[in-house]
Write a protein that holds these residues in place. Structure first.
Motif: not given
Length: 563
Positions: A93-96, A156-159
């Motif tokens: 997620d966006q918070n790694y 939307p903001d995952f890797r």
């Protein structure tokens, strides 16, 4: 040296061995190239397959995340390991934080914690990939891991990070290509063996015969011949060896004749000849030497000749010879050698290094001349020279020696230095005309250069150190001094004599003047007396003066005139 064992083999074994080594190296190179080709092919195919798979998973994950179905998302991520080669998959997620992974133990943990357990290359590549969120699929090759690392952004903001190991795919590809590799290796070995056998049949048998001929020639059998047929390189070498053998036979015959002629010349010469080999020992002496010493060649060879050297000259002679031999330089030495009658004679020994046509050092050659008579003559000359030098230095008359050509003074004796006042060094700075006044220099230069033999050159003026000029009479003669054509001159100082002569001339002139004055006075007195006598006679008186001596002198004058 690692090549020494190979070079020790004969060509018939060395060349097949080199063929075998070349074949093995070729097989190894082909194998490496094939593996590289398989690796590149596997890498490319797996990249394409991984991109296709991630494209599908990107769409499915975005759909499930949009529905908020986290369980299905985790199921999809963990299911990626079902595909061949995928070892790790993390959805971040966006918070790694890892919200989905192939292993349940990695869920809800920070990505840095999980990456800390991985290799350094994987950690560095993962951090670079997560620097910027991007929806495109990005795949990079990790050479140290032989793996692929893929990263894709999930809206939307995952890797999603996926690691794929290429080793299984490459091993499978190598297994499929093993048959092809063995087929290539077999063909290389077959052709290598075929060429080696062909060379053995066509080349090495003839080469062995050529080698045997060359070895026979090298052993001194100049009658051996190769007689190779054909026009290839071996035939050319064989013909060259045959020609070399013929030329060598001619050369040997010419050399024997030359040595015979040289021996005749050496024995006909009055000089004593010798030669030495590489270990400094003498190996040959001409007949003149043997006749001189009265010994045989065997007795003189080696160091036997040194037995005849005078004990006082031996160490010096040996040191000069060994020093010149080590430096490969010519030398000249004088020493005494015992003649056959027991008398020691002085020899002038001159030696020089000798080389063959290839400039290889062979030893030394030397010649000796009996210089005993010359040594005795030189001793006599030295004694004579010392005697005449003593006479020159201690002669009471000033003497000088000057060069015939340049008129430069080269020596003066003690009487010259004392009489003229110049030191020895000061005198040697002069040329002969420097001793004369300027008015006489041109005449003395012309005269000095044309004089020959003993000559008295007359009276001249010489300048001494005080600046005064003295009168001298010079006698000179030809002389060889220090190997130069010179003249020696003896000066007689006649300055005092000149002064006495001048004084006598002055006194004579004074006496003549006085005598003339006295005669005039006496004649005047006689006339006066005659007048007084005549006056007395006229007065009838007796003449007071007896002038009878004047009548006698007048009669004698008349008788002289009549006679």
């Amino acid at each position: 040296m690692i090549w020494s064992p190979l070079l020790a083999l004969s060509a018939r074994w060395l060349v097949p061995l080199l063929f075998a080594l070349t074949a093995v190296m070729a097989i190894g190179v082909i194998y490496q190239l094939q593996v590289k080709e398989y690796s590149d092919s596997v890498q490319y195919n797996e990249q394409q397959r991984l991109r296709e798979r991630l494209g599908v998973e990107q769409t499915r994950l975005e759909h499930e995340l949009g529905q908020g179905n986290l369980m299905q998302v985790r199921r999809l991520v963990s299911g990626l390991t079902l595909h061949s080669g995928i070892t790790h998959a993390w959805l971040i997620d966006q918070n790694y934080q890892i919200i989905a992974a192939t292993s349940r133990t990695e869920l809800n943990q920070p990505l840095e914690t999980i990456l800390g357990k991985q290799s350094a290359d994987l950690r560095q590549a993962s951090r670079q990939s997560l620097a910027i969120w991007q929806p495109d699929i990005h795949v990079q090759y990790l050479a140290a891991e032989n793996a692929l690392l893929a990263e894709v952004g999930i809206y939307p903001d995952f890797r999603l990070l996926v690691s794929l190991d290429l080793t299984p795919a490459l091993a499978e590809r190598l297994a499929l290509g093993k048959v092809h590799l063995w087929r290539q290796a077999g063909m290389i070995l077959f052709f290598s063996a075929f060429l080696a056998g062909l060379l053995h049949i066509i080349w090495f048998r003839r080469a062995a015969h050529l080698t045997a001929t060359a070895m026979a020639l090298g052993a001194g059998n100049l009658a051996a011949r190769a007689r190779m047929q054909g026009s290839d390189e071996l035939a050319a070498i064989g013909n060259a060896l045959d020609n070399m053998a013929v030329n060598q036979q001619r050369y040997q015959a010419d050399l024997r004749q030359s040595l015979r002629n040289l021996n005749v010349i050496a024995n006909a010469s009055p000089a004593l000849f010798w030669t030495s080999d590489l270990d400094k020992a003498c190996d040959w002496f001409n007949q003149r030497w043997l006749d001189f010493t009265g010994r045989s060649l065997a007795q003189e060879q080696g160091n036997g000749w040194a037995e005849g050297v005078h004990p006082d000259d031996f160490e010096r002679c040996l040191n000069i010879y060994q020093t010149a031999f080590d430096a490969r330089s010519a030398f000249s030495i004088e020493y005494r050698l015992r003649r056959h009658d027991g008398e020691y004679r002085w020899l002038l020994d001159q030696g020089m290094p000798r080389y063959d046509a290839d400039n290889c050092f062979l030893g030394y050659i030397g010649s000796c001349l009996d210089i005993t008579d010359e040594k005795q003559l030189h001793a006599q000359l030295a004694a004579s020279e010392a005697y005449y030098r003593y006479l020159f230095e201690h002669n009471p008359a000033p003497m000088l020696i000057y060069q015939r050509a340049g008129l430069q003074l080269v020596s003066v004796n003690e009487a010259f230095r004392r009489h003229y006042g110049y030191s020895h060094d000061e005198a040697l700075q002069f040329q002969l005309p420097d001793l004369y006044p300027e008015a006489e220099q041109a005449a003395i230069i012309k005269l000095a250069r044309n004089l020959t033999g003993h000559v008295c050159v007359g009276e001249w003026h010489h300048r001494i150190k005080t600046g005064e000029y003295i009168n001298v009479v010079a006698h000179s003669n030809d002389l060889i001094y220090n190997d130069q054509v010179c003249r020696v001159a003896v000066m007689i100082d006649i300055t005092a004599l000149k002064r006495v002569e001048l004084d006598l001339q002055q006194r004579n002139q004074e006496l003549e003047s006085f005598n003339a004055a006295s005669v005039d006075r006496e004649l005047t007195m006689i006339e006066l007396k005659k007048q007084v006598n005549e006056l007395s006679t006229k007065l009838g008186r007796q003449p007071p003066f007896d002038l009878g001596f004047t009548h006698d002198s007048s009669k004698s004058d008349k008788s002289d005139q009549s006679s």
